[in-house]
Design a protein around this motif. Structure first.
Motif, PDB file in Angstrom:
ATOM      1  N   CYS A  82      -9.101  -2.131  -3.266  1.00  0.00           N
ATOM      2  CA  CYS A  82      -8.241  -3.308  -3.173  1.00  0.00           C
ATOM      3  C   CYS A  82      -8.106  -3.735  -1.715  1.00  0.00           C
ATOM      4  O   CYS A  82      -8.191  -4.930  -1.395  1.00  0.00           O
ATOM      5  CB  CYS A  82      -6.880  -3.015  -3.779  1.00  0.00           C
ATOM      6  SG  CYS A  82      -5.698  -4.384  -3.627  1.00  0.00           S
ATOM      7  N   THR A 131     -10.555  -0.006 -12.515  1.00  0.00           N
ATOM      8  CA  THR A 131      -9.386  -0.368 -13.316  1.00  0.00           C
ATOM      9  C   THR A 131      -9.499   0.156 -14.739  1.00  0.00           C
ATOM     10  O   THR A 131      -8.497   0.550 -15.348  1.00  0.00           O
ATOM     11  CB  THR A 131      -9.214  -1.901 -13.330  1.00  0.00           C
ATOM     12  OG1 THR A 131      -8.924  -2.345 -12.012  1.00  0.00           O
ATOM     13  CG2 THR A 131      -8.090  -2.321 -14.265  1.00  0.00           C
ATOM     14  N   TYR A 160     -13.244  -2.473  -7.633  1.00  0.00           N
ATOM     15  CA  TYR A 160     -11.845  -2.460  -8.060  1.00  0.00           C
ATOM     16  C   TYR A 160     -11.730  -2.660  -9.570  1.00  0.00           C
ATOM     17  O   TYR A 160     -11.016  -1.929 -10.259  1.00  0.00           O
ATOM     18  CB  TYR A 160     -11.080  -3.559  -7.316  1.00  0.00           C
ATOM     19  CG  TYR A 160      -9.633  -3.684  -7.720  1.00  0.00           C
ATOM     20  CD1 TYR A 160      -8.659  -2.856  -7.162  1.00  0.00           C
ATOM     21  CD2 TYR A 160      -9.226  -4.623  -8.663  1.00  0.00           C
ATOM     22  CE1 TYR A 160      -7.323  -2.961  -7.527  1.00  0.00           C
ATOM     23  CE2 TYR A 160      -7.899  -4.731  -9.042  1.00  0.00           C
ATOM     24  CZ  TYR A 160      -6.955  -3.902  -8.475  1.00  0.00           C
ATOM     25  OH  TYR A 160      -5.638  -3.991  -8.841  1.00  0.00           O
ATOM     26  N   THR A 218      -9.388  -7.301   0.003  1.00  0.00           N
ATOM     27  CA  THR A 218      -8.304  -8.047   0.628  1.00  0.00           C
ATOM     28  C   THR A 218      -8.637  -8.405   2.070  1.00  0.00           C
ATOM     29  O   THR A 218      -8.472  -9.549   2.501  1.00  0.00           O
ATOM     30  CB  THR A 218      -7.011  -7.216   0.602  1.00  0.00           C
ATOM     31  OG1 THR A 218      -6.633  -6.983  -0.763  1.00  0.00           O
ATOM     32  CG2 THR A 218      -5.889  -7.942   1.335  1.00  0.00           C
ATOM     33  N   ARG A 274      -9.268   3.159  -6.372  1.00  0.00           N
ATOM     34  CA  ARG A 274      -8.976   1.767  -6.752  1.00  0.00           C
ATOM     35  C   ARG A 274      -8.104   1.091  -5.703  1.00  0.00           C
ATOM     36  O   ARG A 274      -8.311  -0.082  -5.352  1.00  0.00           O
ATOM     37  CB  ARG A 274      -8.286   1.784  -8.120  1.00  0.00           C
ATOM     38  CG  ARG A 274      -7.919   0.442  -8.685  1.00  0.00           C
ATOM     39  CD  ARG A 274      -7.468   0.620 -10.132  1.00  0.00           C
ATOM     40  NE  ARG A 274      -6.949  -0.603 -10.707  1.00  0.00           N
ATOM     41  CZ  ARG A 274      -5.668  -0.929 -10.738  1.00  0.00           C
ATOM     42  NH1 ARG A 274      -4.757  -0.092 -10.236  1.00  0.00           N
ATOM     43  NH2 ARG A 274      -5.271  -2.070 -11.275  1.00  0.00           N
ATOM     44  N   THR A 275      -7.137   1.824  -5.164  1.00  0.00           N
ATOM     45  CA  THR A 275      -6.273   1.273  -4.125  1.00  0.00           C
ATOM     46  C   THR A 275      -7.058   0.960  -2.856  1.00  0.00           C
ATOM     47  O   THR A 275      -6.856  -0.086  -2.225  1.00  0.00           O
ATOM     48  CB  THR A 275      -5.152   2.271  -3.807  1.00  0.00           C
ATOM     49  OG1 THR A 275      -4.433   2.571  -5.004  1.00  0.00           O
ATOM     50  CG2 THR A 275      -4.196   1.709  -2.771  1.00  0.00           C
ATOM     51  N   SER A 311       0.811  -1.220   0.000  1.00  0.00           N
ATOM     52  CA  SER A 311       0.000   0.000   0.000  1.00  0.00           C
ATOM     53  C   SER A 311       0.842   1.266   0.000  1.00  0.00           C
ATOM     54  O   SER A 311       0.491   2.247  -0.660  1.00  0.00           O
ATOM     55  CB  SER A 311      -0.948  -0.004   1.205  1.00  0.00           C
ATOM     56  OG  SER A 311      -0.214   0.017   2.414  1.00  0.00           O
TER      57      SER A 311
END
Length: 950
Positions: free
Chosen positions: A119, A145, A141, A123, A115-116, A83
């Motif tokens: 994620c 993209t 996500y 996760t 987007r990060t 990250s």
């Protein structure tokens, strides 16, 4: 590191290391989890709901990273480390690509940050923890993209090596999605052994390409040094970007100019575009609701009621032929548009007749207002194009809204807060959107275009509009309509409503976009030929071939809309819009009469001629194209006006892109799990029911699928046949009740013969896998076509045939006799246990009953002593019957529910000797909920309790 003389930098390093660290740690997260998972839990992580090793021998990403310790922990630790470099990478990319007077780099950077964060969502919230939120973060996500990838491509600095790698990796990433989805469907829908392993390879490839795409930034970040000092000045915005070079070479290419939009982003203009599209959405919502509120009346009167005449409401633009009316309307367009929004308040009107008149007024106001608005802008091509585009995208948004709401529009007058409506929200949004959309335009819209010297025929232009409006409404107002045309039963050999409805929306959107970019092509006979081929394929073929034809037709229809409307406005509004809507109305009746021929004058002439409808539709559109070729050729619109129109439309097209992402998200979230469980599997029990659902409109003209869902669930029906279930016509709202019930209750569904098969519909829903199904159109030489479904179910490992059948009407005795013989023959031909869920129109023990219950068919009545039946019957053979019940209809429909309980694997007895309920195992009993007064109007009736058998 020693301090530097040019800034006394205490510590510095090349920014490309950020990219390398990000790449290495991200790969370590995935590949580390894979190595640990294969080492410790190989057989468990290759196991899926259908197969395990050796059929499946390679694990998917999700099973590797999210299901077990310690591989899940390995993944989470490394992805957490990723990250830091990830946020730095996005920030550095912004600094590298920012330029004065351009907001695009900031938009791309914001997309990268979101987007990060998503994620991190999928996760740390695994599918085991919360499947819904895991899916929401995952699809978000993937959605972000797309703009991140395209944005990075557009903003790439002039580094040939980096650009080459980005193009290659982006192509590989998006190209991998197609086979990945294909093999996922092979696994999930078709249950193909080994398909999930192939899917897993594509899924892992997707990860590798995704990370590699961001790794390319290492080539660009070589110009950066940290503590951040730009040694080459690349971040000042002086250098040309890749998109600048492309734009200079392609100055006249609207596709390039739109995709590489530059300059400051005017958010008020974006808000205007959104308001315009919402305005179009609410128009289509009102227009598409008219048919379904009219349908209530002939439905309950079983014939013409007189209210059908209100189908002519859209033809009111003919009033614009009166100069005083035309002037009054054009001067007060805002108020007429606002008046049309009264249709969104119709849900407050409880009495069906008053509700119908409310919607009719709204449709008249809306059709007149939009026609007058287009006509008023005939000398301003830019503004006219923008308004046509907003209207067209409004149809796409309407289809997306129905896609999200299981084919019901959430602002229709047949829905409310209790059955899925968002009416209050819709009214508020509509008022704000229409008010903003109709405010006086302060821009010129381009140079004034003088009166055309050449014009085609106004009547031909009107015919073209009629064909256009009808095609858009009948085939494109719901994403599942054309899919139901090509559906032929199990095994699945073509598209299904979810997820392939999103592909229909994509084809519509591509047509709308290219219709603005390439009007010359869509106004040509070449494009018309492609549309005609698509129409022919859709009409004549099933499965994928028919679907591809439908996509071609959807693409062409949306693309030709600006051509036909732009041509029509150059003529008087009476002979174009008034006449066009009149032709549209005739086509609506035509399209209803092909199936309702038994109830309308001259109906037998149109009987079962959907092919005539399609031919007529394409001829109408062809007439419009013929006129437009002359009219538009006489238009000497200056290039400056064209360019300005396209620039104003850019914001509308950006909204269109967002809508595609929304449709893809809906398809992902609605994708069925295909992991369904019967109610009493421990007893090897199958509860089967039959219900004639009256087109999912209840006694008070409300959509009834949620109440149907409740009754089916509480009665614990594992298998249910639904009759009068085909709603894929304009007059019925282009709906599909089975989608909501099947998804909510977890059932497989066979829609039955589609709307192009000219029946009133038969559907089958089952908790058991449908191994195979065949659609029958039983002999009907005089009366209505009688549909039947023959399906083989896998019931606890035993194959059981289930027949769902709706016979002809009482007025057609010869039809019913032939149908009884036909059904007797196909039921007798099956060597497997069988159940008939039917609507027979006969008395027990009399007439055709003795064909259905006969030595030839081998079928037995669920209880021959139940003398009080006329329509619904349950028959069976070679399967143990343990219970039978009749449940009152409540206020949902005009027919009761009949249900039977059957057990596989036990000796079969056809004795009608009954036993008391206390002699029956609790798991084999009917729910006590329906005893006495029952619930919501549903109770055991006729014999006031279920019957049980030894």
């Amino acid at each position: 590191m020693a301090p530097r003389k040019d800034g006394d930098v205490v510590f510095s390093f090349n920014a490309s290391y950020i990219s390398w660290v990000h790449t290495i740690v991200a790969y370590a997260a995935f590949l580390g989890a894979l190595v640990v998972g294969v080492s410790l839990h190989y057989h468990k992580i290759v196991q899926n709901e259908h197969y395990g090793y050796p059929d499946e021998w390679f694990p998917s990403v999700s099973s590797t990273i999210g299901d077990r310790y310690p591989e899940r922990s390995v993944f989470m630790v490394f992805i957490a480390i990723t990250s830091g470099p990830r946020f730095a990478l996005v920030t550095l990319w912004y600094f590298l690509t920012r330029r004065p007077n351009s907001n695009l780099p900031a938009i791309v950077a914001a997309t990268g940050l979101v987007r990060t964060l998503t994620c991190g969502g999928w996760t740390y919230v695994t599918s085991t923890d919360d499947h819904n939120w895991h899916d929401i973060f995952m699809i978000s996500y993937l959605v972000f993209t797309l703009p991140w990838t395209l944005g990075c491509l557009a903003l790439s600095p002039p580094n040939a090596k980096a650009v080459k790698y980005r193009k290659a990796l982006a192509s590989l990433f998006f190209g991998t999605l197609v086979p990945m989805i294909y093999f996922f469907i092979q696994h999930k829908v078709h249950k193909v052994a080994g398909a999930y392993t192939i899917y897993a390879f594509f899924e892992w490839a997707l990860i590798l390409f995704d990370v590699a795409f961001d790794a390319v930034t290492a080539l660009d970040f070589q110009t950066f040094e940290l503590v951040v000092k730009d040694v080459n000045g690349a971040s000042r915005g002086d250098n040309k970007l890749l998109k600048d070079s492309i734009k200079e070479k392609e100055r006249d290419n609207f596709l390039i100019q739109t995709a590489t939009f530059d300059g400051p982003y005017y958010w008020p203009a974006m808000l205007d575009a959104t308001a315009d599209i919402l305005h179009g959405f609410f128009f289509w919502s009102t227009l598409t609701s008219l048919g379904v509120v009219i349908w209530y009346f002939p439905l309950w009167s079983m014939g013409l009621s007189g209210y059908e005449g209100l189908v002519m409401c859209p033809a009111t633009p003919a009033l614009l032929g009166i100069p005083a009316v035309r002037s009054l309307v054009i001067k007060n367009l805002r108020w007429l548009h606002m008046a049309s929004m009264v249709g969104l308040l119709a849900w407050l009107v409880k009495e069906p007749t008053a509700r119908l008149f409310t919607v009719s007024f709204a449709v008249m106001a809306g059709c007149t207002a939009w026609s007058a608005e287009w006509y008023a802008e005939r000398r301003n091509p830019a503004r006219l194009q923008k308004k046509i585009l907003a209207w067209s995208i409004g149809l796409i948004l309407s289809s997306i809204a129905k896609f999200a709401n299981h084919t019901n529009n959430p602002v229709w007058p047949i829905v409310n807060s209790e059955n899925g409506g968002w009416n209050k929200t819709g009214v508020v949004v509509a008022i704000l959107a229409v008010w903003r959309s109709t405010r006086p335009d302060t821009t010129s819209g381009g140079e004034y275009v003088p009166l055309h010297s050449k014009k085609g025929s106004s009547l031909l232009a009107g015919l073209g509009l009629g064909g256009l409006f009808f095609t858009m409404h009948s085939l494109l107002s719901d994403s599942s309509t054309m899919i139901s045309w090509v559906w032929e039963g199990f095994p699945v050999r073509g598209p299904i409503a979810v997820p392939h409805g999103a592909i229909v929306i994509l084809a519509m959107s591509a047509g709308a976009f290219l219709g603005v970019a390439l009007p010359g092509f869509f106004g040509s006979w070449t494009a018309f030929g492609l549309g005609a081929v698509g129409a022919a394929l859709l009409t004549c073929y099933s499965h994928w071939t028919g679907f591809y034809g439908g996509l071609m037709l959807a693409f062409y229809t949306m693309g030709v809309a600006p051509v036909l409307i732009s041509s029509a406005v150059q003529h008087g509004p009476v002979s174009t819009f008034g006449f066009g809507y009149f032709i549209y109305n005739l086509m609506v009746l035509f399209h209803c009469w092909v199936v309702a021929y038994a109830f309308v004058p001259g109906g037998p002439f149109f009987r079962e001629h959907t092919d005539w409808i399609m031919i007529t539709t394409m001829l109408l559109i062809g007439a419009g194209v013929f006129s437009a070729l002359t009219t538009n050729s006489g238009s000497q619109t200056r290039s400056k006006s064209k360019s300005r129109g396209r620039q104003q439309s850019t914001y509308h097209l950006h909204v269109l892109l967002v809508l595609q992402l929304l449709a893809a998200s809906i398809a992902y979230l609605r994708f069925p799990p295909y992991a369904y469980t019967p109610y009493h599997a421990e007893e090897k029990l199958m509860t089967a029911g039959i219900w004639t659902v009256h087109f999912s409109l209840d006694n008070d003209d409300w959509s009834s699928e949620r109440r149907m869902r409740d009754a089916i669930k509480e009665l614990e029906l594992d298998v249910v046949g639904l009759l009068e279930s085909d709603l894929q016509r304009i007059i019925m709202g282009n709906r599909d009740t089975t989608q909501y019930i099947a998804e909510d209750l977890g059932m497989y569904v066979d829609y039955g013969p589609g709307p192009n098969k000219h029946t009133w519909g038969a559907a089958l829903l089952s908790k058991f896998p449908i191994v195979n199904s065949t659609h029958h159109l039983t002999p009907s030489p005089v009366g209505e076509l009688a549909p039947a479904i023959e399906a083989t179910l896998d019931v606890y490992g035993t194959l059981v045939d289930v027949f769902v059948f709706h016979s002809g009407q009482e007025e057609d005795p010869e039809d019913r006799r032939l149908q009884s013989e036909y059904m007797s023959e196909i039921m007798g031909a099956t060597p497997r246990p069988a159940i008939l869920l039917s609507y027979l129109v006969t008395k027990p023990g009399e007439g055709n009953y003795n064909n259905y219950v006969s030595e030839q068919s081998g079928m037995h009545d669920i209880d021959r002593r139940d003398w009080d039946r006329w329509c619904e019957y349950i028959l069976y053979k070679d399967i143990k019957r343990v219970g039978y019940a009749r449940v009152s209809r409540g206020t949902i429909t005009d027919t009761e529910i009949q249900a039977g309980k059957f057990v596989v694997g036990e000796p079969v007895s056809y004795s009608d000797e009954r036993v008391s309920e206390d002699q029956v195992a609790p798991g084999r009993r009917f729910p006590a909920l329906f005893r006495g007064e029952g619930v919501r109007g549903h109770r055991y009736h006729v014999f006031d309790e279920p019957w049980y058998y030894a």
